[in-house]
Structure formats: structure tokens, C-alpha cells
Design a protein around this motif. Structure first.
Motif, short mmCIF file in Angstrom:
data_model
loop_
_atom_site.label_atom_id
_atom_site.label_comp_id
_atom_site.label_asym_id
_atom_site.label_seq_id
_atom_site.Cartn_x
_atom_site.Cartn_y
_atom_site.Cartn_z
N ASN A 85 -42.87 22.07 -90.82
CA ASN A 85 -42.61 23.47 -91.16
C ASN A 85 -41.83 24.13 -90.04
O ASN A 85 -41.87 23.70 -88.88
CB ASN A 85 -43.93 24.21 -91.36
N ARG A 86 -41.14 25.21 -90.37
CA ARG A 86 -40.32 25.88 -89.37
C ARG A 86 -41.16 26.31 -88.17
O ARG A 86 -42.22 26.91 -88.32
CB ARG A 86 -39.64 27.11 -89.97
N LYS A 87 -40.66 26.00 -86.99
CA LYS A 87 -41.33 26.35 -85.75
C LYS A 87 -40.48 27.32 -84.94
O LYS A 87 -39.25 27.33 -85.02
CB LYS A 87 -41.61 25.10 -84.91
N LEU A 88 -41.14 28.12 -84.14
CA LEU A 88 -40.50 28.94 -83.13
C LEU A 88 -40.77 28.26 -81.79
O LEU A 88 -41.94 28.14 -81.38
CB LEU A 88 -41.06 30.36 -83.14
N ILE A 89 -39.72 27.79 -81.15
CA ILE A 89 -39.85 26.92 -79.98
C ILE A 89 -39.38 27.68 -78.75
O ILE A 89 -38.27 28.25 -78.74
CB ILE A 89 -39.00 25.64 -80.17
N PHE A 90 -40.20 27.69 -77.72
CA PHE A 90 -39.93 28.46 -76.51
C PHE A 90 -39.78 27.50 -75.32
O PHE A 90 -40.70 26.73 -75.04
CB PHE A 90 -41.04 29.47 -76.26
N CYS B 291 -42.60 36.52 -82.53
CA CYS B 291 -43.29 36.14 -83.78
C CYS B 291 -43.36 37.33 -84.73
O CYS B 291 -43.16 37.18 -85.95
CB CYS B 291 -44.69 35.63 -83.47
N GLY B 292 -43.63 38.52 -84.20
CA GLY B 292 -43.67 39.71 -85.04
C GLY B 292 -42.33 39.99 -85.69
O GLY B 292 -42.27 40.41 -86.86
N MET C 59 -48.72 32.83 -84.34
CA MET C 59 -48.66 32.07 -83.10
C MET C 59 -48.90 30.58 -83.34
O MET C 59 -48.48 29.74 -82.54
CB MET C 59 -49.67 32.61 -82.09
N SER C 60 -49.55 30.26 -84.46
CA SER C 60 -49.77 28.85 -84.78
C SER C 60 -48.45 28.14 -85.09
O SER C 60 -48.39 26.91 -85.09
CB SER C 60 -50.71 28.72 -85.97
N ASP C 61 -47.39 28.91 -85.35
CA ASP C 61 -46.08 28.34 -85.64
C ASP C 61 -45.25 28.11 -84.39
O ASP C 61 -44.07 27.75 -84.48
CB ASP C 61 -45.30 29.28 -86.58
N THR C 62 -45.81 28.33 -83.20
CA THR C 62 -45.03 28.26 -81.97
C THR C 62 -45.27 26.97 -81.20
O THR C 62 -46.35 26.38 -81.25
CB THR C 62 -45.35 29.45 -81.04
N VAL C 63 -44.24 26.57 -80.49
CA VAL C 63 -44.30 25.42 -79.58
C VAL C 63 -43.71 25.89 -78.25
O VAL C 63 -42.65 26.51 -78.24
CB VAL C 63 -43.49 24.22 -80.09
N ALA C 64 -44.40 25.63 -77.14
CA ALA C 64 -43.92 26.07 -75.83
C ALA C 64 -43.83 24.88 -74.88
O ALA C 64 -44.74 24.04 -74.82
CB ALA C 64 -44.85 27.13 -75.25
N VAL D 143 -51.04 30.71 -75.24
CA VAL D 143 -51.03 31.30 -76.58
C VAL D 143 -50.30 30.46 -77.61
O VAL D 143 -50.40 30.72 -78.80
CB VAL D 143 -50.40 32.72 -76.55
N ALA D 144 -49.55 29.44 -77.17
CA ALA D 144 -48.73 28.65 -78.08
C ALA D 144 -49.59 27.84 -79.05
O ALA D 144 -50.67 27.36 -78.70
CB ALA D 144 -47.81 27.72 -77.30
N GLY D 145 -49.07 27.66 -80.26
CA GLY D 145 -49.76 26.78 -81.21
C GLY D 145 -49.81 25.36 -80.70
O GLY D 145 -50.82 24.67 -80.84
#
Length: 277
Positions: free
Chosen positions: A2-7, A212-213, A219-224, A237-239
């Protein structure tokens, strides 16, 4: 996936010692975006020293100054400078304990002249990417301005160096109620301890929440991905949290995964294993 927000942190994570991103890492970032993921820089650097060699890779946004500045798709979501009164208080406390400072502002970086000498003579622990970066900035001639030219209009953050840990501890009596101290790794024989103070409530993790907002994501959609102590808030806080193989021990111990080092293109191989690119 699924689409992730990657930091991605920059120093010690995306790049090594002020080098440009490797071809493999640049390919990984572009591949992730091509597959519908969003990729963001999440760095302690202020905007003026994020070079075009990094930005030209292509990102969906930037969290800079350890959370003090957040922008997504060209839109500034958050920008918070510490008031000049607070900056002067911090400088006064640090200087009283023989510590040297570096002030990071929207215009650039200003530093005590003695700090440059201390940095040039310091032997950096291999996992201390922040100290190595500052040394490389001096070597590369990146313009770091003297404190005498500081415009006095507030700043995003204050970094410090000290010849001993006790001085750092003593300053917490005055500043510890308002700031998180991020002291970077040091070896047994070091003569230079470095770190930064991060305002409570303003950090990389809070910046991630704003991003994310903006996208209506959780936040479960994030990878750091990170390597040093100023990455702790975003890893918390990253998923999914990923520490680089060269990361400090504290970060490796708390991360969900540890990937290859920055020198080994860890981001590229982690992205492939995770199905991101």
C-alpha cells in the motif's frame, strides 16, 4: 505494498559525509515515487544547506531544521523560529560553561569562531554523522558565517560543542525544561562532544504528523530511515522504523529493522526488500 509516506534523514542515511546521493539510492527514491509512494527529506539541516545535488533527486517535500520547517509539494505547512530572546538565553548559558555554538536560521548558519577550530581538531566517532558533516562543510568551503554577522532575528535551532560532558549536563538545569538534548555518539578518546537542542513539541516526529494530515494518511502508513539521535522522534512515531547499519547503538536497538550502512546503499536494498521500489 500500500502507498507509504517515506521519511529519509540526509546525513548518514541518504548520503555519506557530504557526498551526493549514490546512483542506486537516487534510483530507489525515484522508483518509490514511480510506484505511488511519497518520499520526503526529514533532516536536521536548514533549507539553505540542502544542496541541489540532493533536491534534484526529486522529493515530495521536506522536513528541515529537525521539524522547524515543513513543506509539502511547494506549500509551507509549518515554519517556527525560536524568538531572539530565547536564542540569546541559550547562547548565554552555553557560553557560560565554555561551550561553542552554531545558530541555524532561514538565512544561513552562524557560528562561534572557536567552534571551527574545535571541529577541525576533533576525531569523530564513525557513527557521528553530524560531526562528520560539520567537518566536511569546513573542508568543502560551504559558507558558515561568523557570529558577528548573525542578524539576530531568531533561529530554528542551536547546535553546540563542548570539551566535556559535564558542561553539557550542567546546562540542562537552565534549558532542559524547554528543550530535548540530542547528544551525538562519541568515542572513549574524544575531546569534542557535539549535539543540539530541539524545542519540546517541535521535532521530526511532529513534522511527520503534519505531512500525514496533509495527505489524510495515518502514522501507520509511514516509514522512517535514520542514523543519529536527532532522528529518535521520527523513529518513535513511524509505522516502520529502519536504522542504518552505521547508526548509533541507541537507534539500532529501538528500530524495527536495521539495513545496510549508508556507504553500502542501505536505502536501496531496504526499499527492494520492502517492495517499495
Amino acid at each position: 505494498m500500500n502507498r507509504k509516506l517515506i521519511f529519509l534523514d540526509i546525513d548518514g542515511t541518504l548520503v555519506s559525509a557530504m557526498a551526493p546521493p549514490s546512483e542506486l539510492v537516487a534510483e530507489a527514491v525515484r522508483g518509490a515515487r514511480g510506484h505511488g509512494h511519497k518520499v520526503f527529506l526529514c533532516t536536521g539541516r536548514n533549507m539553505p544547506i540542502i544542496g541541489n545535488d540532493i533536491l534534484d533527486v526529486g522529493f515530495d517535500g521536506v522536513i528541515a531544521s529537525a521539524g522547524g520547517h515543513v513543506e509539502v509539494e511547494g506549500k509551507v505547512l509549518f515554519d517556527s523560529l525560536l524568538p531572539e530572546k530565547t536564542i540569546q538565553e541559550c547562547l548565554s548559558v552555553f557560553h557560560a560553561y565554555g561551550m561553542y555554538c552554531r545558530i541555524e536560521t532561514p538565512e544561513g548558519i552562524y557560528t562561534d569562531t572557536q567552534m571551527e577550530h574545535l571541529l577541525q581538531t576533533a576525531h569523530a566517532d564513525p557513527s557521528n554523522s553530524e560531526l562528520i558533516r560539520m567537518q566536511k562543510e569546513i573542508e568543502a568551503g560551504i559558507p558558515i558565517l561568523p557570529y558577528a554577522e548573525y542578524p539576530g532575528n531568531g533561529a530554528y535551532k542551536v547546535c553546540f560543542t563542548s570539551a566535556d560532558l559535564e558542561s553539557i549536563e550542567q546546562t540542562k538545569k537552565y534549558l532542559g525544561d524547554r528543550f530535548i538534548y540530542a547528544v551525538h555518539p562519541y568515542g572513549d578518546s574524544t575531546a569534542c562532544f557535539n549535539g543540539e537542542i530541539i524545542p519540546k513539541g517541535i521535532d521530526k516526529g511532529k513534522g511527520m504528523e503534519l505531512v500525514c494530515g496533509f495527505y489524510g494518511a495515518g502514522m501507520s502508513d509511514t516509514v522512517a530511515f535514520g542514523d543519529s539521535m536527532n532522528d529518535l522522534a521520527m523513529m518513535d512515531v513511524a509505522g516502520i522504523s529502519v536504522a542504518m547499519g552505521n547508526a548509533c547503538t541507541e537507534l539500532r536497538d529501538m528500530a524495527d529493522f536495521v539495513c545496510e550502512s549508508v556507504q553500502e546503499d542501505g536505502i536501496y536494498y531496504a526499499f527492494r526488500r520492502m517492495g517499495i521500489c
